[in-house]
Design a protein around this motif. Sequence first.
Motif, PDB file in Angstrom:
ATOM      1  N   ALA A   1      46.698 -62.456 122.919  1.00 11.78           N
ATOM      2  CA  ALA A   1      47.471 -63.580 121.960  1.00 11.78           C
ATOM      3  C   ALA A   1      46.793 -63.466 120.681  1.00 11.78           C
ATOM      4  CB  ALA A   1      47.434 -64.985 122.694  1.00 11.78           C
ATOM      5  N   PHE A   2      45.562 -63.640 120.494  1.00 12.90           N
ATOM      6  CA  PHE A   2      44.895 -63.560 119.380  1.00 12.90           C
ATOM      7  C   PHE A   2      44.924 -62.360 118.398  1.00 12.90           C
ATOM      8  CE2 PHE A   2      40.800 -62.871 116.817  1.00 12.90           C
ATOM      9  CZ  PHE A   2      40.955 -63.918 115.763  1.00 12.90           C
ATOM     10  N   VAL A   3      44.715 -61.192 119.189  1.00  7.17           N
ATOM     11  CA  VAL A   3      45.075 -59.876 118.518  1.00  7.17           C
ATOM     12  C   VAL A   3      46.415 -59.649 118.198  1.00  7.17           C
ATOM     13  CG1 VAL A   3      44.604 -57.447 118.691  1.00  7.17           C
ATOM     14  CG2 VAL A   3      42.815 -58.790 119.661  1.00  7.17           C
ATOM     15  N   THR A   4      47.269 -59.914 119.037  1.00  2.18           N
ATOM     16  CA  THR A   4      48.885 -59.778 118.605  1.00  2.18           C
ATOM     17  C   THR A   4      48.983 -60.448 117.461  1.00  2.18           C
ATOM     18  OG1 THR A   4      49.251 -59.375 120.924  1.00  2.18           O
ATOM     19  CG2 THR A   4      51.081 -59.892 119.609  1.00  2.18           C
TER      20      THR A   4
ATOM     21  N   TRP B   1      57.418 -48.728 117.076  1.00  8.98           N
ATOM     22  CA  TRP B   1      56.083 -48.244 118.216  1.00  8.98           C
ATOM     23  C   TRP B   1      55.270 -49.574 118.662  1.00  8.98           C
ATOM     24  CZ3 TRP B   1      50.821 -49.661 117.239  1.00  8.98           C
ATOM     25  CH2 TRP B   1      49.901 -48.731 118.013  1.00  8.98           C
ATOM     26  N   THR B   2      55.186 -50.675 117.853  1.00  9.12           N
ATOM     27  CA  THR B   2      54.584 -51.690 118.342  1.00  9.12           C
ATOM     28  C   THR B   2      55.072 -52.588 119.494  1.00  9.12           C
ATOM     29  OG1 THR B   2      55.583 -53.192 116.634  1.00  9.12           O
ATOM     30  CG2 THR B   2      53.467 -52.163 115.943  1.00  9.12           C
ATOM     31  N   ALA B   3      56.348 -52.269 119.801  1.00 10.39           N
ATOM     32  CA  ALA B   3      57.047 -52.660 121.007  1.00 10.39           C
ATOM     33  C   ALA B   3      56.913 -51.739 122.047  1.00 10.39           C
ATOM     34  CB  ALA B   3      58.508 -53.133 120.757  1.00 10.39           C
TER      35      ALA B   3
ATOM     36  N   ILE C   1      52.455 -50.496 125.565  1.00  9.09           N
ATOM     37  CA  ILE C   1      53.538 -50.662 126.921  1.00  9.09           C
ATOM     38  C   ILE C   1      52.631 -51.298 127.999  1.00  9.09           C
ATOM     39  CG2 ILE C   1      54.706 -49.411 128.596  1.00  9.09           C
ATOM     40  CD1 ILE C   1      55.293 -47.246 126.487  1.00  9.09           C
ATOM     41  N   GLY C   2      53.325 -52.391 128.452  1.00 11.11           N
ATOM     42  CA  GLY C   2      52.667 -53.273 129.296  1.00 11.11           C
ATOM     43  C   GLY C   2      53.301 -53.178 130.847  1.00 11.11           C
TER      44      GLY C   2
ATOM     45  N   PRO D   1      63.202 -50.637 122.696  1.00 12.66           N
ATOM     46  CA  PRO D   1      61.999 -50.195 123.032  1.00 12.66           C
ATOM     47  C   PRO D   1      61.625 -50.034 124.671  1.00 12.66           C
ATOM     48  CG  PRO D   1      61.813 -51.589 121.482  1.00 12.66           C
ATOM     49  CD  PRO D   1      63.283 -51.628 121.901  1.00 12.66           C
ATOM     50  N   VAL D   2      61.190 -48.957 125.062  1.00 10.00           N
ATOM     51  CA  VAL D   2      60.950 -48.942 126.866  1.00 10.00           C
ATOM     52  C   VAL D   2      59.888 -49.925 126.952  1.00 10.00           C
ATOM     53  CG1 VAL D   2      58.904 -47.335 126.322  1.00 10.00           C
ATOM     54  CG2 VAL D   2      60.141 -47.161 128.334  1.00 10.00           C
ATOM     55  N   GLY D   3      59.180 -50.506 126.137  1.00  7.94           N
ATOM     56  CA  GLY D   3      58.200 -51.663 126.466  1.00  7.94           C
ATOM     57  C   GLY D   3      59.208 -53.012 126.932  1.00  7.94           C
TER      58      GLY D   3
END
Length: 346
Positions: free
Chosen positions: A173-176, A196-198, A272-273, A323-325
């Motif tokens: 959460a912080f880094v995002t 890309w970020t997604a 990607i999560g 986005p694939v994410g």
Amino acid sequence: MSVQARPVTSSPSRILGSRALLLPGLLVGTLLLIALLLWSITLGAAEITPQVVYTALFNYDPTQYDQLIIQTVRLPRVVAGVIVGAALAVAGALMQGLTRNPLADSGLLGINAGAAFAVVLLVTLTTAPSLTSYAIAALIGAGLAAAFVYGIGALSGGATPLRLTLAGVILTAFVTSLTTAILIQDQETLEQIRFWTAGSLGGRDFPIIAQTAPLIGVGLVGALLISPQITTISLGDDVAKGLGQNTLIVRSFAAVLVVLLAGGAVALAGPIGFVGLVIPHVARFIAGVDYRWIIPYSALLGGMLVTLADVAARVALRPLELPVGVMLALVGAPFFIYLARWKVRR
């Protein structure tokens, strides 16, 4: 109230109960993956027939538009998807085995977010960074995030599954939020990497793949080499030490492999999560508790999952592309709720 994760290796093999079926199952799965890849190449904003795909692969004519699209756009994309899926799935399997935490995943534990932040910072502070610098930045960010999460989780009583998960969620959460703040302030950087970020496979080509594939390849081979030790550690530190295993060395080496796998995947396709969360459980359900089989099955199934998600991202709102994410989050979020509800004992 204390929270304790149930051991992720407590259930026997359910689908391929006989060891004799594990290798044939792996071979069949490989053939299915190849068929899936060939099918995915035919899909997109414009559908291409299988005959054209065959010609583009084995008798390439760059003057033919459809064949040019296959060779320069779709083929690199599906190759990148398999590499990213395998890397994230194996990273998740290693983390779950080492921590005996069913919620362990490079996305949930902040490693992906750390790698993404490092790449965004690189793009913001430099002019036209090289492909190699992307990979280096992602590895540094992933390594620092992993060290931070483990350090915070280890405070006050040891790195329990709950502490590691909470530390990872907080760091993510912080880094995002920092990443978002940078992108809002820097429109040029936002335009360069907003998709890309997604988490996206769009625009991947073979030069980019060539920069990150060696890192991921080293990570995958290393994971196979230490898979027997991961199996032992997953049964508990007392068992591992009783068998003469140096758990500190194994954990340190495995941590380096996780950074290589997750950092390389983020450098290639963004943060990607959920792949590393979902796939190891499926592999364990199929192959049992032996990480000599969990690792290759995770790599295979991870490639399949990302490929299917990418196909869905391309055709869901055709001709637009998601986005694939985003597609993977639709699968991973309910699975996370299931794990948190049924695999973690209060």
